[in-house]
Design a protein around this motif. Structure first.
Motif, PDB file in Angstrom:
ATOM      1  N   TYR A 155       0.813  -1.192   0.078  1.00 28.04           N
ATOM      2  CA  TYR A 155      -0.098   0.103  -0.055  1.00 28.04           C
ATOM      3  C   TYR A 155       0.900   1.271  -0.114  1.00 28.04           C
ATOM      4  O   TYR A 155       1.822   1.438   0.711  1.00 28.04           O
ATOM      5  N   THR A 156       0.476   2.241  -0.933  1.00 26.09           N
ATOM      6  CA  THR A 156       1.207   3.622  -0.908  1.00 26.09           C
ATOM      7  C   THR A 156       0.212   4.416   0.115  1.00 26.09           C
ATOM      8  O   THR A 156      -0.837   4.158   0.463  1.00 26.09           O
ATOM      9  N   GLU A 157       0.890   5.321   0.628  1.00 28.03           N
ATOM     10  CA  GLU A 157       0.180   6.358   1.478  1.00 28.03           C
ATOM     11  C   GLU A 157      -0.857   6.890   0.913  1.00 28.03           C
ATOM     12  O   GLU A 157      -2.000   7.178   1.456  1.00 28.03           O
ATOM     13  N   ILE A 160      -3.717   4.657   0.767  1.00 27.14           N
ATOM     14  CA  ILE A 160      -4.584   4.296   2.039  1.00 27.14           C
ATOM     15  C   ILE A 160      -5.284   5.734   2.439  1.00 27.14           C
ATOM     16  O   ILE A 160      -6.521   5.721   2.921  1.00 27.14           O
ATOM     17  N   ALA A 161      -4.779   6.789   2.101  1.00 23.44           N
ATOM     18  CA  ALA A 161      -5.482   8.153   2.439  1.00 23.44           C
ATOM     19  C   ALA A 161      -6.660   8.167   1.725  1.00 23.44           C
ATOM     20  O   ALA A 161      -7.716   8.716   2.468  1.00 23.44           O
ATOM     21  N   SER A 189       2.972  -2.828   6.134  1.00 28.47           N
ATOM     22  CA  SER A 189       1.954  -2.358   5.351  1.00 28.47           C
ATOM     23  C   SER A 189       0.775  -1.689   6.044  1.00 28.47           C
ATOM     24  O   SER A 189       0.153  -0.644   6.010  1.00 28.47           O
ATOM     25  N   LEU A 192       1.761   1.336   8.435  1.00 32.23           N
ATOM     26  CA  LEU A 192       1.657   2.507   7.583  1.00 32.23           C
ATOM     27  C   LEU A 192       0.026   2.852   7.384  1.00 32.23           C
ATOM     28  O   LEU A 192      -0.192   4.095   7.705  1.00 32.23           O
ATOM     29  N   TRP A 193      -0.731   1.877   7.379  1.00 29.99           N
ATOM     30  CA  TRP A 193      -2.308   2.154   7.207  1.00 29.99           C
ATOM     31  C   TRP A 193      -2.419   2.793   8.281  1.00 29.99           C
ATOM     32  O   TRP A 193      -3.352   3.997   8.212  1.00 29.99           O
ATOM     33  N   THR A 195      -0.877   4.639  10.644  1.00 33.13           N
ATOM     34  CA  THR A 195      -0.555   6.008  10.756  1.00 33.13           C
ATOM     35  C   THR A 195      -1.044   7.043   9.780  1.00 33.13           C
ATOM     36  O   THR A 195      -1.322   8.210  10.178  1.00 33.13           O
ATOM     37  N   VAL A 196      -1.194   6.625   8.468  1.00 35.21           N
ATOM     38  CA  VAL A 196      -2.117   7.569   7.679  1.00 35.21           C
ATOM     39  C   VAL A 196      -3.415   7.592   8.082  1.00 35.21           C
ATOM     40  O   VAL A 196      -4.032   8.879   7.816  1.00 35.21           O
ATOM     41  N   GLU A 199      -3.213  10.218  10.441  1.00 33.02           N
ATOM     42  CA  GLU A 199      -3.019  11.706   9.795  1.00 33.02           C
ATOM     43  C   GLU A 199      -4.151  12.159   9.371  1.00 33.02           C
ATOM     44  O   GLU A 199      -4.417  13.361   9.291  1.00 33.02           O
TER      45      GLU A 199
END
Length: 350
Positions: A155-157, A160-161, A189, A192-193, A195-196, A199
């Protein structure tokens, strides 16, 4: 795109509903195209170029199902399921919406106790164009003389975002509670999910954000599903949770879904598969497909009144005691696929 197995049968009933709405003033243009195993049999590919081009130019896509036991040994890229994955990727249908709503008339059809599912109304949003289904590297190869299968959860941020933001936007229109489901304790991955998600959550101070690991979420969904308002999760976990959630409603045949891109273009389909073992027997439940039409009207055509009229027609038919085999209970009237579709049309026009 009726596709395979019971797909054409249930889609025909959904089209009946659309045609009935034409009589009430809805303007529409419908075209039918081959997809999945049916397309492979006739044209040698599960997603022919003409079907893909029609999907690109359409305002919305009504999809049935794809698959079949006879296609499981075909090379990757030629299997019916690859057609749906390709449609999702080509059209960037990244946000899959799966409403889980219990009809009071079907309380006895669910395997769950009535007080667990009474008045249940939750929305599951599944990311649809990344994760293990699309990540690279993938495949089966030989290492030290042994076969090794590889799939990559990636996954890229950005990915996810945008799906988490879709979850927040949906929650903002409902009860303002969003639960993000991941496996951040063991998967980078998913770390990061989370964390995003935190955010993005800063942009939505009016929505309560919570987190659950997938295993805990699966248990919570079975134990106390009414604690959830909106659930947002990745492709693999969403696939699993949505099938679990279907049993809350009494049958997987009851669940509709929509898959949207950033421009709001969507593919609408029932959650169930092609069910080749019951295809052609006039016993499949078409209500998931018919309720997918309601989603199409609400999300794709921005006609909420027409969507409500379809949903109310389904409720009236269930209140009258009509049931397909999967939701049948003693004291009800067992009907086939065609008769259930006709009943919904009659309720809609009556």
């Amino acid at each position: 795109m009726g596709g395979d197995g019971i797909g054409p049968e249930v889609t025909r009933q959904a089209v009946k509903v659309l045609r009935a709405l034409e009589k009430k003033g809805l303007k529409l243009e419908l075209s039918e195209h081959l997809v999945g195993g049916a397309a492979y049999d006739q044209l040698g590919h599960p997603l022919p170029e003409q079907t893909l081009e029609a999907a690109r130019t359409a305002d919305a896509i009504l999809f049935g199902a794809e698959g079949g036991f006879q296609y499981e040994t075909l090379p990757r890229g030629l299997r019916p399921g690859d057609a749906l994955l390709s449609l999702r990727k080509e059209l960037d249908l990244f946000a899959n919406y799966r409403p889980v709503i219990t009809f009071k008339e079907l309380a006895g059809a669910s395997s769950f106790k009535a007080h667990i599912i009474d008045n249940l109304d939750l929305l599951l949003i599944r990311e649809l164009t990344s994760d293990l289904y699309f990540g690279e590297p993938r495949g089966v190869h030989i290492e030290q003389g042994m076969r090794v299968g590889i799939n990559t959860m990636r996954y890229t941020e950005f990915e996810i975002a945008r799906i988490v933001r879709a979850g927040f936007e949906a929650a903002r229109m409902r009860n303002r509670r969003l639960c993000s489901v991941d496996k951040a304790n063991v998967l980078e991955s998913m770390e990061l999910w989370r964390t995003v998600a935190e955010e993005v959550g800063q942009e939505y101070p009016d929505v309560e954000l919570s987190h659950l690991y997938i295993d805990a979420a699966a248990m919570a969904l079975a134990r106390n599903p009414k604690q959830f308002d909106v659930i947002v999760t990745g492709n693999l976990f969403g696939d699993i949770l949505s099938d679990e959630a279907s049993m809350l409603t009494g049958s997987i045949g009851m669940l509709p879904s929509s898959s949207l891109n950033a421009k709001g273009k969507g593919l609408y389909e029932p959650v169930h598969g092609c069910a080749p073992d019951i295809a052609g027997q006039d016993i499949a439940n078409p209500l998931g497909s018919i309720l997918s039409v309601a989603l199409l009207l609400r999300q794709g055509a921005h006609l909420p009144t027409a969507a409500i009229s379809v949903e109310n027609a389904v409720r009236r038919v269930l209140a009258d005691g009509l049931r397909t085999a999967d939701i049948f209970e003693p004291g009800c009237i067992r009907v086939g696929t065609e008769d259930m579709g006709d009943a919904v049309v009659n309720a809609l026009l009556g």
